[in-house]
Design an enzyme around this catalytic site. Structure first.
Site, short mmCIF file in Angstrom:
data_model
loop_
_atom_site.label_atom_id
_atom_site.label_comp_id
_atom_site.label_asym_id
_atom_site.label_seq_id
_atom_site.Cartn_x
_atom_site.Cartn_y
_atom_site.Cartn_z
N GLU A 50 42.80 36.97 43.93
CA GLU A 50 41.45 37.10 43.37
C GLU A 50 40.86 35.76 42.94
O GLU A 50 39.64 35.59 42.93
CB GLU A 50 41.45 38.08 42.19
N PHE A 112 47.02 52.11 32.62
CA PHE A 112 47.55 51.28 33.69
C PHE A 112 46.45 50.36 34.24
O PHE A 112 45.35 50.82 34.53
CB PHE A 112 48.11 52.17 34.81
N GLN A 113 46.76 49.09 34.35
CA GLN A 113 45.82 48.07 34.84
C GLN A 113 44.54 48.01 33.99
O GLN A 113 43.46 47.74 34.51
CB GLN A 113 45.51 48.25 36.32
N LYS A 162 35.92 53.50 36.64
CA LYS A 162 36.08 54.24 37.89
C LYS A 162 35.29 55.55 37.90
O LYS A 162 34.68 55.91 38.91
CB LYS A 162 37.56 54.51 38.14
N MET A 474 46.70 11.61 39.91
CA MET A 474 45.92 11.22 38.74
C MET A 474 46.82 11.21 37.49
O MET A 474 46.68 10.35 36.62
CB MET A 474 44.73 12.16 38.56
#
Lengths: 577, 165
Positions: A50, A112-113, A162, A474
């Site tokens: 993602e 969940f999630q 949802k 760097m």
């Protein structure tokens, strides 16, 4: 006919003119994916992580000016995207992120999630919404695009549970516009401010234009060019602003700031009038604030009032759309006599003659600067160049002379390693007709190599220019200068075979070890129009980025290659990053 | 310097956390914060007291204005204004202390809102300084609980917090 929330959402995106979505499915967004499956007008690009989705949408936006869209699921889907959202936020890049959420009834139950997406992203978005009712969908999407793309742009997140994507309702037409009593966008500036700025500009004997990313985001490059040429003033651009004014033009002094050119920084220091357009006086640019532009009157043009006098107090603050403000100034300056600045130009030419970007070549060793110069030559300066973060980013900014806007794409504000590759993919999707190169290092590229798989699936041919010096360069440079060469954790042993890695993802890999092979390899890579080519180029591991203003120093205290090899820093400087 | 900042904002879930989050993320100080819906139930009024120099206050006002939910920000301290805070305090009383406490209650024009055998619950509205002074005059060892609302305020005469400049 009734539609479900997911269909209404997808239809709204269609009405908004969305052609591409970068995303990744999951439980909470299954209905949205089902609706997308039935939609031919929008192409969905299935990334591999993602964070890659957010960076790709960001690169898409930066290359095209169109608002990129990201779609992720709840929980880890949105937390993975957060780095990409913060990256866009720091560089004021418009983007709309849609995240699924657990069903409304489960919110707050540690489902969940489940994650508090609105809470987690609050400090790295311009605004965010949690949709609570199916009837809010169309207006929320209209508002999100409006907020993301107007004023000082930025990412806007829409979190949608949802159950709302499943519920059905008789759809309302998508609105043409949206009224928000709490959100007004500044446009034309106060004419008294324009007049005051014009008076100041007319008196300037040592003027300089200091322009930034705002001139690109605000599509003000034509006005910036006309304004600067009309006055014959020198111009320096920030890392984010490169390309707004052509780098190869004689009035351009190049980039300013920590790794800017000697002439740009010296001119800033000695200027008596600084016209700051679409910039935010970032710490990489100003160096030590106490030593910043000691003799200058500063005019600051910005659409965001909170940027004005945030770091540096300014004399004339012009709040407005930089494109409109510059057009007003162009008209106003036509009625003014300006000072003869030929002495100022002779001084600048002296600084230029120092040739601060010169570097020593070594027989048998590929210098990273040479790679960028060769890339510039092979692409005739016309490619879109994305970069990751570190030394290679600075070299790309210094040695690829951008003459056009939206060709230089990098994470300037947040400094996100891993940005370059997905951003290049997004840029290629936005601008398929242009060559796209991703300048990276072996450290940065390993943060996002999984997107090589996406790039094969969607046939987005990008040329990856990996400046492989074995070090987090760097970090190594700062350790050499400021930590007595204690190279703590800046060397990466056990690097992968990048050629085989590229090949395993179905791309072409080329390893370049000798300088004489460099140009032929780059030519070959760009000949492969339809293929992604990974050029693994072994470069000098000891090379440092010069010139440099060490932390705590002022613009006039630059360190030059060859002259000041070993930098030093005062105690205040060590506190900075 | 102490500033009272009055914010008119959309009465929406999360609006408070946007303001509070801004103060913590940017390291601004909050002495007190009150928030409640206005007579228009779609709007909330938030009043924040912050102690900072004028430059920081300017930054706070600008950053607040940048929040999408915020409609209007007024630094009350820069105008003629009235500020009030409400105190509820519970103190232990006995025969020895009663006289002194009653004297303080009269001196500060407090209200005695509840009295039990050995506990007074006292209400006082006024400027924060008055409340501080009153509390300082009580015997600290006798104070059982202190609850203060934080400051709210309003512009005087023709200036309005809701409409116009």
């Amino acid at each position: 006919m009734k539609l479900n929330g997911a269909q209404i959402l997808v239809n709204s995106l269609k009405s908004e003119g969305v052609k591409h979505i970068f995303g990744y499915p999951g439980g909470a967004v299954l209905h949205i994916y089902d609706a997308l499956n039935a939609c031919d007008e929008i192409e969905h690009i299935l990334v591999r992580h993602e964070q890659g989705a957010a960076h790709a949408a960001d690169g898409y936006t930066r290359a095209s000016g169109k608002c990129g869209v990201t779609l992720v699921t709840s929980g880890p889907g949105i937390t993975n995207a957060v780095t990409g959202i913060a990256t866009a936020y720091m560089d004021s890049i418009p983007m709309v992120i849609i995240s699924g959420q657990v069903p409304s009834a489960l919110i707050g139950n540690d489902a969940f999630q489940e994650v508090d997406a609105v809470g987690i992203t609050r400090s790295c978005v311009k605004h965010n919404f949690l949709i609570k009712n199916i009837n809010q969908i169309v207006n929320t999407i209209k508002k999100a695009f409006h907020i993301a793309t107007t004023g000082r742009p930025g990412p806007v997140l829409i979190d949608i549970p949802k159950d709302i994507t499943i519920a059905t309702v008789e759809p309302k037409p998508y609105p043409n516009s949206v009224e928000m009593r709490s959100y007004q966008v500044p446009s034309r500036a106060d004419s008294a401010k324009i007049n005051a700025a014009a008076d100041l500009i007319a008196l300037a004997k040592c003027p300089i234009v200091y322009s930034g990313g705002g001139c690109i985001i605000g599509n003000a490059y034509q006005e910036l060019r006309a304004f600067t040429r009309q006055l014959g003033f020198p111009i320096t651009q920030t890392l984010m602003g490169l390309g707004a004014y052509p780098a190869t033009d004689k009035q351009s002094l190049g980039m300013l700031g920590m790794h800017g050119t000697y002439e740009a920084n010296m001119a800033m220091h000695d200027a008596d009038c600084v016209i700051a357009a679409g910039v935010r006086f970032d710490d990489r640019v100003t160096a030590n604030i106490d030593k910043f532009c000691p003799n200058a009157k500063i005019i600051h043009i910005d659409i965001d009032p909170s940027s004005i006098s945030k770091n540096v107090a300014v004399d004339i603050a012009i709040v407005g759309d930089v494109k409109l403000v510059l057009s007003d100034l162009i008209v106003k300056m036509k009625t003014k006599f300006i000072q003869d600045i030929s002495l100022w130009w002779s001084q600048i030419d002296q600084w230029r003659s120092v040739n601060s970007l010169a570097y020593q070549t070594k027989l048998g060793i590929i210098k990273p600067q040479t790679v960028i110069e060769t890339l510039y030559e092979v692409t005739k300066g016309n490619a879109i160049v994305t970069s990751d973060v570190g030394q290679h980013q600075m070299w790309a900014a210094q040695y690829y002379h951008f003459d056009q806007p939206r060709r230089w794409i990098n994470s300037g504000g947040l400094g996100t390693m891993g940005f370059g590759l997905p951003a290049a993919m997004g840029a290629k999707i936005a601008k398929p007709e242009l060559n796209v190169a991703c300048v990276t290092g072996e450290g940065s590229i390993q943060m996002m190599t999984q997107e090589l798989s996406t790039m094969l699936q969607y046939a987005t041919p990008v040329k990856i220019v990996n400046l492989n010096n074995g070090y987090l360069g760097m970090v190594r440079q700062w350790q050499e200068f400021f930590y007595e060469k204690r190279y703590s954790m800046s060397y990466m042993d056990a690097l992968p075979n990048f050629v085989k890695l590229a090949e395993s993802y179905g791309h072409i890999g080329i390893k370049v070890e000798k300088e004489q092979d460099l140009k032929p390899a780059l030519i070959e890579a760009f000949k492969q129009k339809d293929r992604t080519v990974f050029l693994d180029i072994l470069t000098d591991p000891t090379e440092n980025v010069f010139p440099m203003i060490p932390s705590g120093a002022g613009h006039h205290e630059m360190l030059l290659a060859g002259r000041d090899e070993m930098a030093s820093m005062n105690d205040d400087g060590l506190n900075l990053v | 310097m102490r500033h009272i900042i009055s914010i008119l904002l959309e009465n929406e879930a999360g609006a408070l956390s946007r303001v509070a989050g801004l103060f913590s993320a940017r390291g601004f100080n909050i002495e007190s914060l009150t928030v409640v819906a206005t007579n228009d139930s779609t709007l909330s009024r938030m009043t924040i007291v912050s102690i900072a120099d004028d430059g920081i206050i300017e930054k706070i006002v600008k950053q607040l204005n940048k929040l999408i939910d915020v409609i209007k920000v007024t630094d009350l301290t820069a105008t003629e204004h009235i500020e009030r805070e409400l105190l509820l305090v519970k103190v232990n009383v006995n025969q020895q202390t009663q006289v002194d406490i009653n004297k303080q209650i009269d001196a500060f024009s407090c209200k005695l809102v509840d009295v039990s055998e050995d506990i007074y619950t006292i209400e006082l509205a006024g400027k924060s300084k008055k409340i501080n002074d009153f509390l300082a005059n009580l015997d600290a060892s006798k104070i059982l609980d202190v609850s203060r609302t934080g400051v709210t305020g309003i512009c005087m005469r023709n200036r309005n917090l809701t409409k116009g400049a």
